[in-house]
Design an enzyme around this catalytic site. Structure first.
Site, mmCIF file in Angstrom:
data_model
loop_
_atom_site.group_PDB
_atom_site.id
_atom_site.type_symbol
_atom_site.label_atom_id
_atom_site.label_comp_id
_atom_site.label_asym_id
_atom_site.label_seq_id
_atom_site.Cartn_x
_atom_site.Cartn_y
_atom_site.Cartn_z
ATOM 1 N N SER A 187 0.784 -1.231 0.000
ATOM 2 C CA SER A 187 0.000 0.000 0.000
ATOM 3 C C SER A 187 0.815 1.279 0.000
ATOM 4 C CB SER A 187 -0.951 -0.008 1.193
ATOM 5 O OG SER A 187 -0.224 -0.133 2.384
ATOM 6 N N HIS A 215 -5.736 -4.100 -1.108
ATOM 7 C CA HIS A 215 -5.607 -3.017 -2.099
ATOM 8 C C HIS A 215 -5.670 -3.524 -3.535
ATOM 9 C CE1 HIS A 215 -4.825 0.469 0.481
ATOM 10 N NE2 HIS A 215 -4.297 -0.408 1.317
ATOM 11 N N LYS A 246 -12.148 -0.833 1.351
ATOM 12 C CA LYS A 246 -11.358 -0.021 0.406
ATOM 13 C C LYS A 246 -12.153 0.161 -0.883
ATOM 14 C CE LYS A 246 -7.313 -1.164 2.984
ATOM 15 N NZ LYS A 246 -7.490 -0.048 3.920
HETATM 16 C C1 LIG Z 1 -2.881 -4.700 3.210
HETATM 17 C C2 LIG Z 1 -3.930 -4.375 4.219
HETATM 18 N N1 LIG Z 1 -4.491 -5.367 4.925
HETATM 19 C C3 LIG Z 1 -5.448 -5.125 5.843
HETATM 20 C C4 LIG Z 1 -5.876 -3.857 6.111
HETATM 21 C C5 LIG Z 1 -6.931 -3.638 7.153
HETATM 22 O O1 LIG Z 1 -8.155 -3.476 6.501
HETATM 23 P P1 LIG Z 1 -9.472 -3.142 7.356
HETATM 24 O O2 LIG Z 1 -9.598 -1.661 7.350
HETATM 25 O O3 LIG Z 1 -10.591 -3.820 6.607
HETATM 26 O O4 LIG Z 1 -9.276 -3.705 8.697
HETATM 27 C C6 LIG Z 1 -5.325 -2.790 5.403
HETATM 28 C C7 LIG Z 1 -5.769 -1.399 5.677
HETATM 29 O O5 LIG Z 1 -5.067 -0.440 5.596
HETATM 30 C C8 LIG Z 1 -4.330 -3.050 4.424
HETATM 31 O O6 LIG Z 1 -3.776 -2.059 3.724
#
Ligand SMILES: Cc1ncc(COP(=O)(O)O)c(C=O)c1O
Length: 398
Positions: A187, A215, A246
């Site tokens: 990200s 992402h 997202k």
């Molecule tokens: C790669 C990744 N995994 C998991 C998450 C967590 O997602 P959630 O907001 O659904 O908990 C994020 C959020 O930034 C992320 O970028």
């Protein structure tokens, strides 16, 4: 330490923190902050679904019909909408089954903690998301190996080390399990995990594979099916994690994979047993968001058109935008101070794009992370690009 000293210590730390900007509008192409309209150049609502009329109506209709809260999935909380959502996710991902959680953070925790015990082995990319790192910690696994970011050669070195441990049976007599875990799209830089090489190595060393595609969903692959689809590897990854917060713009996370594995998570995952299920409007809205993508790739195409246009214009201006393979566009800047000043000046120009500095990225890699979305028009993008050009000139960074 006395209790008053404890609170004093907390105060010292918190007073150095900066409160986030408060949004007074919905999450569209623009955000209202302090009563002023600002171009939204940094949210992960890739497809602009947060304000999509169909998604909003689905939530409203579901509230009318079923109310708000649900309950615990294993008690009286499994709603027909949860099952419909899980079916739609599995169809979208091309997996046998899926199970939803209240966030991807929870889904990562469940995915690892439920199947990995302390005598197993986890091999993780050094830049994996914090929720994966926390999930590995939660599992209590002792044998942790970190491979260099995106480096399949280093992954094989770690797998060779893991092989030595596999020769020793666990106390229950079974061989330790090896799990390779990676983000699909990283990200901060928008680069992709080398999944084809990872799958080959996993087959060679008999390891399970797990990809967090928070992402990538709605963004990569055919019609936004995700990074696994992008690489033509549907069915080859054991555990796929997704976020409904997202591209789908709601809240929630999921694990998708083989039916046997999902059945096991349904039965055993503590995050499902001991934490509440998704609410009715969240579930209905997520379901509608996925249905929109199952019906058409129009929004995904628009996202990519916008991404290519924005990047092309940034390049023409002379910005260093790294080597992203997803719409995440890092605009690299010479220092943390400049990144912060750049963002503040953009804000004065009514463009909201946050600086990304250490510890989110290594020292010396400060940047503004720009994320275009399908909700931006060409005029919106031009407005943002013009502001970037103006600020860059003022700060002499080009
Ligand atoms: C790669 C990744 N995994 C998991 C998450 C967590 O997602 P959630 O907001 O659904 O908990 C994020 C959020 O930034 C992320 O970028």
């Amino acid at each position: 330490m006395s209790i008053s000293d404890f609170y004093k210590q907390l105060e010292e730390v918190t007073k150095a923190g900066k409160p986030p900007r408060v949004i007074e509008s919905g999450q569209g192409a623009y955000l209202t902050i302090g009563g002023v309209k600002k171009l939204n150049f940094c949210s992960s609502h890739y497809l602009g679904l947060a304000e999509h009329p169909r998604v909003k109506k689905a939530a409203q209709d579901a509230i009318e019909k079923y109310g708000l809260g649900t309950g615990y999935r294993t008690l009286a909380g499994t709603h027909i909408l949860h099952l419909e959502l899980e079916k739609a996710i599995a169809k979208f991902k091309g997996t046998e089954a899926a199970v939803v959680f209240s966030s991807a953070y929870m889904a990562n925790a469940a995915a690892i903690q439920t199947i990995i015990s302390k005598e197993d082995i986890v091999i993780s990319d050094e830049l994996n998301h914090a929720s994966i790192i926390d999930a590995v910690r939660l599992s209590g696994v002792k044998n942790k190996f970190i491979y260099k970011h995106g480096d399949a050669k280093d992954l094989e070195i770690q797998l060779k080390e893991a092989e030595k441990i596999v020769r020793q049976p666990k106390t229950d007599g079974n061989k330790p399990l090896i799990l390779i875990v990676t983000d699909g799209v990283f990200s901060m830089d928008g680069d992709l995990a080398p999944l084809p090489e990872i799958v080959k190595l996993a087959e060679k060393y008999q390891a399970l594979t797990m990809v967090d595609d928070a992402h990538g969903e709605g963004v990569m692959g055919r019609g936004g099916r995700g990074v696994v689809d992008h690489f033509g590897l549907v069915g080859k990854i054991d555990i796929e994690i997704g976020s409904l917060s997202k591209a789908f713009s709601v809240i929630g996370g999921f694990i998708a994979g083989k039916k046997t594995l999902i059945d096991y998570y349904n039965l055993k995952a503590r995050q499902r047993l001991f934490s509440i299920a998704l609410t009715i409007p969240d579930t209905a809205a997520s379901l509608e968001a996925i249905n929109i993508l199952l019906e058409s790739d129009e929004l995904v195409k628009k996202l990519w058109d916008n991404t290519n246009y924005l990047r092309g214009e940034f390049k023409k201006l002379g910005f260093d935008t790294g080597h992203p393979e997803s719409p995440i566009t890092p605009v690299m800047l010479p220092s943390e101070d400049i990144a912060k000043e750049f963002s503040a000046k953009l804000f004065e120009e009514d463009v909201f794009a946050t600086p990304i500095v250490f510890p989110m990225v290594p020292k010396g890699k400060a940047r503004i992370r720009v994320i275009p979305s399908a909700s931006h028009s060409r005029k919106d993008l031009d407005f943002g690009i013009k502001a970037f050009a103006k600020v860059a000139k003022e700060l002499k960074v080009l």
